[in-house]
Structure formats: structure tokens, C-alpha cells
Design a protein around this motif. Structure first.
Motif, PDB file in Angstrom:
ATOM      1  N   LEU A 137       0.818  -1.211   0.000  1.00  0.00           N
ATOM      2  CA  LEU A 137       0.000   0.000   0.000  1.00  0.00           C
ATOM      3  C   LEU A 137       0.850   1.258   0.000  1.00  0.00           C
ATOM      4  CD1 LEU A 137      -2.849  -1.138   2.340  1.00  0.00           C
ATOM      5  CD2 LEU A 137      -3.003  -0.580  -0.063  1.00  0.00           C
ATOM      6  N   GLY A 138       1.932   1.255   0.745  1.00  0.00           N
ATOM      7  CA  GLY A 138       2.783   2.446   0.802  1.00  0.00           C
ATOM      8  C   GLY A 138       3.238   2.865  -0.584  1.00  0.00           C
ATOM      9  N   PRO A 139       4.032   2.034  -1.264  1.00  0.00           N
ATOM     10  CA  PRO A 139       4.518   2.428  -2.586  1.00  0.00           C
ATOM     11  C   PRO A 139       3.396   2.685  -3.590  1.00  0.00           C
ATOM     12  CG  PRO A 139       5.707   0.498  -1.792  1.00  0.00           C
ATOM     13  CD  PRO A 139       4.627   0.765  -0.801  1.00  0.00           C
ATOM     14  N   VAL A 140       2.380   1.790  -3.607  1.00  0.00           N
ATOM     15  CA  VAL A 140       1.354   1.911  -4.660  1.00  0.00           C
ATOM     16  C   VAL A 140       0.479   3.144  -4.442  1.00  0.00           C
ATOM     17  CG1 VAL A 140      -0.686   0.843  -5.656  1.00  0.00           C
ATOM     18  CG2 VAL A 140       1.327  -0.533  -5.171  1.00  0.00           C
ATOM     19  N   VAL A 141      -0.056   3.293  -3.236  1.00  0.00           N
ATOM     20  CA  VAL A 141      -0.964   4.425  -3.014  1.00  0.00           C
ATOM     21  C   VAL A 141      -0.198   5.745  -3.139  1.00  0.00           C
ATOM     22  CG1 VAL A 141      -2.524   5.527  -1.386  1.00  0.00           C
ATOM     23  CG2 VAL A 141      -2.517   3.055  -1.604  1.00  0.00           C
ATOM     24  N   VAL A 181       9.031  -8.043  10.552  1.00  0.00           N
ATOM     25  CA  VAL A 181       9.411  -7.186   9.417  1.00  0.00           C
ATOM     26  C   VAL A 181      10.910  -7.303   9.199  1.00  0.00           C
ATOM     27  CG1 VAL A 181       9.547  -4.832   8.546  1.00  0.00           C
ATOM     28  CG2 VAL A 181       7.523  -5.585   9.777  1.00  0.00           C
ATOM     29  N   ASP A 182      11.272  -7.625   7.964  1.00  0.00           N
ATOM     30  CA  ASP A 182      12.686  -7.775   7.623  1.00  0.00           C
ATOM     31  C   ASP A 182      13.155  -6.529   6.879  1.00  0.00           C
ATOM     32  OD1 ASP A 182      15.061  -9.662   7.369  1.00  0.00           O
ATOM     33  OD2 ASP A 182      14.747  -8.985   5.301  1.00  0.00           O
ATOM     34  N   LEU A 183      14.325  -6.044   7.258  1.00  0.00           N
ATOM     35  CA  LEU A 183      14.793  -4.791   6.658  1.00  0.00           C
ATOM     36  C   LEU A 183      14.944  -4.922   5.144  1.00  0.00           C
ATOM     37  CD1 LEU A 183      15.783  -1.902   7.020  1.00  0.00           C
ATOM     38  CD2 LEU A 183      18.079  -2.798   7.359  1.00  0.00           C
ATOM     39  N   TYR A 184      15.590  -5.976   4.695  1.00  0.00           N
ATOM     40  CA  TYR A 184      15.824  -6.105   3.248  1.00  0.00           C
ATOM     41  C   TYR A 184      14.575  -6.570   2.524  1.00  0.00           C
ATOM     42  CZ  TYR A 184      20.645  -5.413   4.485  1.00  0.00           C
ATOM     43  OH  TYR A 184      21.789  -4.867   4.962  1.00  0.00           O
ATOM     44  N   GLN A 185      14.019  -7.683   3.016  1.00  0.00           N
ATOM     45  CA  GLN A 185      12.896  -8.300   2.330  1.00  0.00           C
ATOM     46  C   GLN A 185      11.710  -7.342   2.226  1.00  0.00           C
ATOM     47  OE1 GLN A 185      12.806 -11.100   0.808  1.00  0.00           O
ATOM     48  NE2 GLN A 185      10.607 -11.277   0.414  1.00  0.00           N
ATOM     49  N   ASP A 186      11.435  -6.612   3.261  1.00  0.00           N
ATOM     50  CA  ASP A 186      10.211  -5.810   3.279  1.00  0.00           C
ATOM     51  C   ASP A 186      10.466  -4.319   3.060  1.00  0.00           C
ATOM     52  OD1 ASP A 186       8.724  -8.137   3.849  1.00  0.00           O
ATOM     53  OD2 ASP A 186       9.391  -7.986   5.930  1.00  0.00           O
ATOM     54  N   VAL A 187      11.326  -3.741   3.883  1.00  0.00           N
ATOM     55  CA  VAL A 187      11.517  -2.292   3.782  1.00  0.00           C
ATOM     56  C   VAL A 187      12.231  -1.937   2.482  1.00  0.00           C
ATOM     57  CG1 VAL A 187      12.503  -0.250   4.868  1.00  0.00           C
ATOM     58  CG2 VAL A 187      11.608  -2.106   6.285  1.00  0.00           C
ATOM     59  N   LEU A 188      13.338  -2.595   2.212  1.00  0.00           N
ATOM     60  CA  LEU A 188      14.125  -2.243   1.032  1.00  0.00           C
ATOM     61  C   LEU A 188      13.359  -2.531  -0.257  1.00  0.00           C
ATOM     62  CD1 LEU A 188      16.928  -1.135   0.321  1.00  0.00           C
ATOM     63  CD2 LEU A 188      17.590  -3.487  -0.160  1.00  0.00           C
ATOM     64  N   ASN A 189      12.697  -3.699  -0.299  1.00  0.00           N
ATOM     65  CA  ASN A 189      11.908  -4.010  -1.494  1.00  0.00           C
ATOM     66  C   ASN A 189      10.833  -2.965  -1.734  1.00  0.00           C
ATOM     67  OD1 ASN A 189      13.190  -6.180  -2.549  1.00  0.00           O
ATOM     68  ND2 ASN A 189      11.942  -7.709  -1.488  1.00  0.00           N
ATOM     69  N   VAL A 234      13.716  11.399  -6.554  1.00  0.00           N
ATOM     70  CA  VAL A 234      14.191  11.453  -5.165  1.00  0.00           C
ATOM     71  C   VAL A 234      13.000  11.565  -4.204  1.00  0.00           C
ATOM     72  CG1 VAL A 234      15.439  12.858  -3.494  1.00  0.00           C
ATOM     73  CG2 VAL A 234      16.436  12.409  -5.729  1.00  0.00           C
ATOM     74  N   ALA A 235      12.008  12.366  -4.595  1.00  0.00           N
ATOM     75  CA  ALA A 235      10.933  12.686  -3.650  1.00  0.00           C
ATOM     76  C   ALA A 235      10.027  11.493  -3.367  1.00  0.00           C
ATOM     77  CB  ALA A 235      10.103  13.854  -4.185  1.00  0.00           C
ATOM     78  N   MET A 236       9.715  10.705  -4.414  1.00  0.00           N
ATOM     79  CA  MET A 236       8.653   9.715  -4.198  1.00  0.00           C
ATOM     80  C   MET A 236       9.018   8.605  -3.220  1.00  0.00           C
ATOM     81  SD  MET A 236       5.798   8.564  -6.677  1.00  0.00           S
ATOM     82  CE  MET A 236       6.240   7.138  -7.551  1.00  0.00           C
ATOM     83  N   PRO A 237      10.204   8.000  -3.285  1.00  0.00           N
ATOM     84  CA  PRO A 237      10.516   6.988  -2.264  1.00  0.00           C
ATOM     85  C   PRO A 237      10.464   7.572  -0.855  1.00  0.00           C
ATOM     86  CG  PRO A 237      12.054   6.831  -4.085  1.00  0.00           C
ATOM     87  CD  PRO A 237      11.255   8.063  -4.317  1.00  0.00           C
ATOM     88  N   LEU A 238      10.893   8.819  -0.706  1.00  0.00           N
ATOM     89  CA  LEU A 238      10.822   9.451   0.617  1.00  0.00           C
ATOM     90  C   LEU A 238       9.372   9.623   1.055  1.00  0.00           C
ATOM     91  CD1 LEU A 238      13.610  12.157   0.250  1.00  0.00           C
ATOM     92  CD2 LEU A 238      13.717  10.015   1.511  1.00  0.00           C
ATOM     93  N   LEU A 239       8.545  10.057   0.114  1.00  0.00           N
ATOM     94  CA  LEU A 239       7.125  10.217   0.434  1.00  0.00           C
ATOM     95  C   LEU A 239       6.515   8.879   0.829  1.00  0.00           C
ATOM     96  CD1 LEU A 239       5.952  12.690  -2.365  1.00  0.00           C
ATOM     97  CD2 LEU A 239       6.143  13.168   0.072  1.00  0.00           C
ATOM     98  N   SER A 280       9.009   1.638  -4.911  1.00  0.00           N
ATOM     99  CA  SER A 280       8.644   3.043  -4.959  1.00  0.00           C
ATOM    100  C   SER A 280       9.539   3.804  -5.934  1.00  0.00           C
ATOM    101  CB  SER A 280       8.767   3.612  -3.554  1.00  0.00           C
ATOM    102  OG  SER A 280       8.314   4.902  -3.539  1.00  0.00           O
ATOM    103  N   ALA A 281      10.824   3.453  -5.985  1.00  0.00           N
ATOM    104  CA  ALA A 281      11.730   4.132  -6.912  1.00  0.00           C
ATOM    105  C   ALA A 281      11.351   3.839  -8.356  1.00  0.00           C
ATOM    106  CB  ALA A 281      13.166   3.705  -6.640  1.00  0.00           C
TER     107      ALA A 281
END
Lengths: 267, 260
Positions: free
Chosen positions: B99-103, B193-201, B153-158, B206-207
Motif C-alpha cells: 500500500l505504501g509504494p502503490v498508493v 518485518v525484515d529490513l531487506y525483504q520488506d523495507v528495502l523491497n 528522489v521525492a517519491m521513495p521518501l514520500l 517506490s523508486a
């Protein structure tokens, strides 16, 4: 140094199927105001874009100060463009910048002058067009005539050799028209510019141009000083100068015979 | 009849492909070449503000509400199995992975993408781009490039901000209102929650979305027919095309990242 700044040789250009110019040649002499007149819709603006290298002709040469514009590499073209400028019909001012910043724009882009020096130059250019007091206004706050004058100040900011005016008189009230006529002539003389004026306002053009080309039918149909042109025997040139509604350029758009079409409707 | 239809299909295919080509040339001209940081950086910062900072409000509000709704719906299901302790992972994983990246990308296309298309289309219509070219300033480098980089740059941060606010929203509803234990909300989240598997992906997703959305928005504006009708159509196309492209890419990326 040749006397001719812009030399158009055997230019042909077409847009899709439509031929705009066929084998046309023109010369623009240094230090003179040369006008290009012709009915609307024959691609006068296109000619300016060809000179500026924004469009590439099908064939023919466009020599600007000795270099052939259509054959230039991208960076060489950008170098050549620093020596020419164009006044668009709309003015093309950057809407998010004030008048001052608009005039300063080419200076900031192409020179490394200090801000205090840029301020000096901008004020000089604005003074020349009579808009020094309007420097803090935004383009949306200017009247049409003022916008064109501000754009003119921007066009002369880098002291170009060539300045091209695209329909500078179109849609102006008589006073701003007079102002612009005066400015074109005065700037040309004072700054030693070469000017190309594209227009169909016969009276204004004839009053300031040193030399006039009349373009129609995809090529030059008449040329000369305003006096020579008035004596030109060509019916097309005379119709254009006098503004007759019907003549060599017909009043009616090309169509099937009137009677035939009416009869067809009845069937 | 059939020949006509074939011709139409062929014509449409060709114009689509040439559209891709023009978009590619535009992007290439804008970002390939020697960067000029002295002039480019202030323009980039200004666009980062216009594209990024001014989109913050819609991102914050939507993030908060989506987190709250997720938490509420998730609780209602989980509580039937006595598994409301897993509310934290449910909220955070849904947000981080999908939801984060898509929305964010969809909101970004609507808020910033449409504005970019209209802005550039209008610049074209009022001959500002042409004028710039005649002043020997390349509009691709001056107008397109800073907006492109600012968007990327802005969108992944958003999206990260969206996630964070969403998780807080989930906490607000789940813990503060519905009474899930705060300790289990956070610790289960931390454990799952895994840093690489979930957050980084999620950030990678998002990028990619950022690139797609901003590219479409800039190209539609740059390629717009310079009339009021042409610009309105280009703006609509930006939102529609960018949204569909985001959903399509989301499926592909999800399959690649979480499919096997």
C-alpha cells in the motif's frame, strides 16, 4: 566579413505532404531592417524557425554569419544561437519570473557576470524599451504591448547580431504599435543590429523596412525597397499591398463549382 | 473493411511505438551528459520543494487514514481467531510491501504528475520552451531534468513517510481505541518485518514507480498538442496512464520479489 548576415539559398521545406517553400532564396544584409510580408498561413514563422535551427529544411542552405545552420552539430548550433534572438508573437516571457529576472535570464545562463553588473545591464535594456519602472511586475500583470517590449528587452540582453521579430504588430493598439515600430528602427540603428521582421501589416512594415520580400505561393514573388515594391507590376504584390479582397489571391477557398454543389444537394 | 481495421491497428501500434521513442529521446536528452551542478542544483531544490514538500499534506492524511482503516479491518478478522497480537505485522507488512509504494504513486500521479504535465504543456503552448531554445538554453536540461530528478528522489521518501504515518495510524486505532496490547503490537512488528525483504523491497518498488510516473508526466506535457484541448487531454492521460502503469509494474515487481 561579408555584407550578408543571413543567406538563404534554394530552400525547400515541407510539412508532411504540404509543401511550404520551394526553392526559395533570400538575403538579409547586415545593419538593415529586412521585412518578410505575405498572406497569413504561408509559413512566415516557419521561416524564422528554420533560420533559428529549430526546424531542418528538406534541402538548401541557410548561412548565418558564414555557417550553414541546418548542418551544424547541436553544440555549434547553440553557440550560433547566442548571436541571434527572436521575439515571439506572444512574447514567450517566463511566467514564473518577474520582468527583471526574465531579462536577466540569458545573462545568468550564458555569462558569469556578477549580480551587480547584471542588474546594471538589465536596467539599461529595460530603460531602452521604457519599462525600467515595471521591473518588479510579473508577466501576467503586463499589457500585451508591455509584454512584447519586455520580451524585446530580453531579446537584446546579450547584444545579438541578429534579431527576428515574429508578427510584432499583430494585435496591438495604435499607440503600442507606434512604440514598437519606433523601437525596432531605433534599436537597429543604435545597436548595429540586423533585423528581420515578419509581418502582414503593410503600412508599418513599409515605413520601417529597408528591404522587403513578399512571399506567397511557396516562394518569393516580389522584392525590393518599399518604393520599388510599390511600383512592382505583379498583380499579386499589388493586391497584397492594397489589401484588395479578390484578385490574384482568390476570395474563395478552393472548391468545386458552386452550381454543381447546389445541384447535388437537390438530388 | 478488414483492411481498414488492420490499417487502423497498424497505425495505432506505430504511433504508440513512436511515442515510446520520443519519450526515450526526451529522457536521454535530459539526463545523459555532463551535469552542471552550479546551475542545476538550485533548480533541483526548487522542484524538490514543489513536487515533494507540497505533496506532503495529501500523503500524511492518506497515510494516516489508510493505516487506521487497515487496523480496524484487520482487528475484526484477527480477533475471531484470538490473533489480535498479529495486528502490528499485518498493518506494517501491508503498508511496506504494497500500500505504501502503490498508493503513494497513485496520489503522486494525481497531485504532482498532472501538475507537471499541465505546467510543461502550457510552457509549450506559450512558446516558452521554443523561446528558451532560441536563447541557446536547452529546455530538456533546464526544465525536464530538474523535475525528473526531484520526482525520483521525492517519491521513495514520500512512500516511507506514508508507511510511517500509516503504522502510527494503525497504532492509534488498534492500541489506543480497540485495546490491543501496545507491547505485542510493536514487538510482533519488529519480529516479523525484515529490513531487506520488506523495507528495502518497498523502497525499490517506490523508486521504480517514481521513474515511471514522472517520466510519463514529463513526456505527456512535452509532447502535448499546444492547445487548451491538447493540454487537458495530456493531463488526463498522465493520470490514467501513470496509474495503470503503476498497477502493472506493481504486479510484476511483486511477482519478482515475493513470488518465489
Amino acid at each position: 566579413m561579408s555584407d550578408v548576415l543571413v543567406d538563404i539559398q534554394n530552400l525547400s521545406f515541407s510539412r508532411g505532404e504540404r509543401v511550404i517553400y520551394r526553392d526559395m532564396s533570400m538575403q538579409f544584409v547586415r545593419g538593415k531592417v529586412t521585412a518578410i510580408m505575405g498572406p497569413s498561413g504561408i509559413g512566415k514563422t516557419t521561416l524564422l524557425k528554420l533560420i533559428g535551427g529549430q526546424l531542418i529544411p528538406d534541402s538548401g542552405n541557410i548561412l548565418f554569419d558564414g555557417v550553414n545552420i541546418p548542418k551544424l552539430s547541436r553544440s555549434a548550433l547553440y553557440q550560433a544561437r547566442k548571436k541571434m534572438s527572436m521575439l515571439f508573437q506572444s512574447g514567450a516571457l517566463f511566467t514564473e519570473l518577474s520582468v527583471f529576472d526574465n531579462v536577466a535570464f540569458p545573462l545568468r545562463e550564458h555569462t558569469r557576470l556578477s549580480e551587480s553588473l547584471i542588474r546594471l545591464i538589465v536596467l539599461m535594456k529595460l530603460e531602452a524599451v521604457g519599462l525600467r519602472g515595471a521591473r518588479d511586475l510579473m508577466p501576467a500583470e503586463l499589457s500585451g504591448g508591455m509584454a512584447r517590449r519586455a520580451a524585446l528587452a530580453r531579446a537584446i540582453a546579450l547584444d545579438p547580431e541578429l534579431i527576428m521579430y515574429d508578427e510584432p504588430f499583430a494585435g496591438q493598439d495604435p499607440i503600442s504599435m507606434g512604440v514598437i515600430v519606433r523601437l525596432i528602427r531605433e534599436l537597429n540603428n543604435a545597436l548595429g543590429l540586423t533585423s528581420i521582421v515578419v509581418s502582414h501589416d503593410v503600412k508599418e512594415v513599409m515605413s520601417i523596412a529597408d528591404y522587403v520580400y513578399v512571399v506567397a505561393d511557396k516562394t518569393v514573388i516580389g522584392q525590393g525597397t518599399p518604393e520599388q515594391l510599390r511600383a512592382d507590376p505583379s498583380p499579386l504584390v499589388q493586391q497584397f499591398l492594397n489589401g484588395d479582397a479578390d484578385g490574384a489571391v482568390p476570395f474563395h477557398y478552393k472548391a468545386a463549382a458552386y452550381e454543381d454543389e447546389l445541384m447535388e444537394l437537390g438530388k | 473493411m478488414i483492411a481498414n481495421r488492420l490499417q487502423k491497428i497498424g497505425h495505432q501500434t506505430l504511433s504508440t511505438i513512436s511515442g515510446f521513442g520520443r519519450a526515450g529521446i526526451m529522457l536521454f536528452g535530459a539526463i545523459v551528459g555532463k551535469p552542471d551542478f552550479r546551475k542545476g542544483f538550485p533548480l533541483f531544490i526548487k522542484q524538490l520543494y514543489v513536487i515533494g514538500v507540497l505533496s506532503l499534506m495529501i500523503i500524511l492524511v492518506s497515510g494516516l487514514f489508510i493505516g487506521m482503516v487497515l487496523s480496524l479491518q484487520g482487528y475484526n478478522v484477527l480477533v475471531k481467531f484470538g490473533a489480535e497480537g498479529m495486528l502490528g505485522p499485518l498493518v506494517s507488512l501491508s503498508l511496506l510491501r504494497e500500500l505504501g509504494p502503490v498508493v503513494t504513486a497513485l496520489l503522486f500521479a494525481g497531485r504532482a504528475g498532472s501538475a507537471l504535465t499541465a505546467e510543461i504543456g502550457l510552457m509549450k503552448a506559450t512558446e516558452q520552451l521554443s523561446g528558451m531554445e532560441m536563447m541557446a538554453v536547452d529546455p530538456l536540461r533546464r526544465i525536464i531534468a530538474p523535475r525528473f530528478w526531484a520526482g525520483v528522489v521525492a517519491m521513495p521518501l514520500l512512500a516511507l513517510i506514508f508507511n510511517a504515518v500509516g503504522i502510527l495510524g494503525g497504532h492509534l486505532v488498534g492500541v489506543e481505541w480497540l485495546g490491543v496490547d501496545a507491547g505485542s503490537y510493536w514487538s510482533a512488528m519488529q519480529a516479523n518485518v525484515d529490513l531487506y525483504q520488506d523495507v528495502l523491497n518497498g523502497v525499490i518498488k517506490s523508486a521504480v514507480f517514481a521513474l515511471v510516473v514522472i517520466w510519463i508526466a514529463l513526456h505527456k506535457g512535452f509532447d502535448a498538442i499546444p492547445t487548451s484541448e491538447g493540454i487537458s487531454r495530456a493531463t488526463t492521460q498522465t493520470v490514467v496512464t501513470a496509474s495503470l502503469a503503476v498497477l502493472g509494474f506493481d504486479f510484476i515487481l511483486t511477482a519478482l520479489m515475493f513470488g518465489g
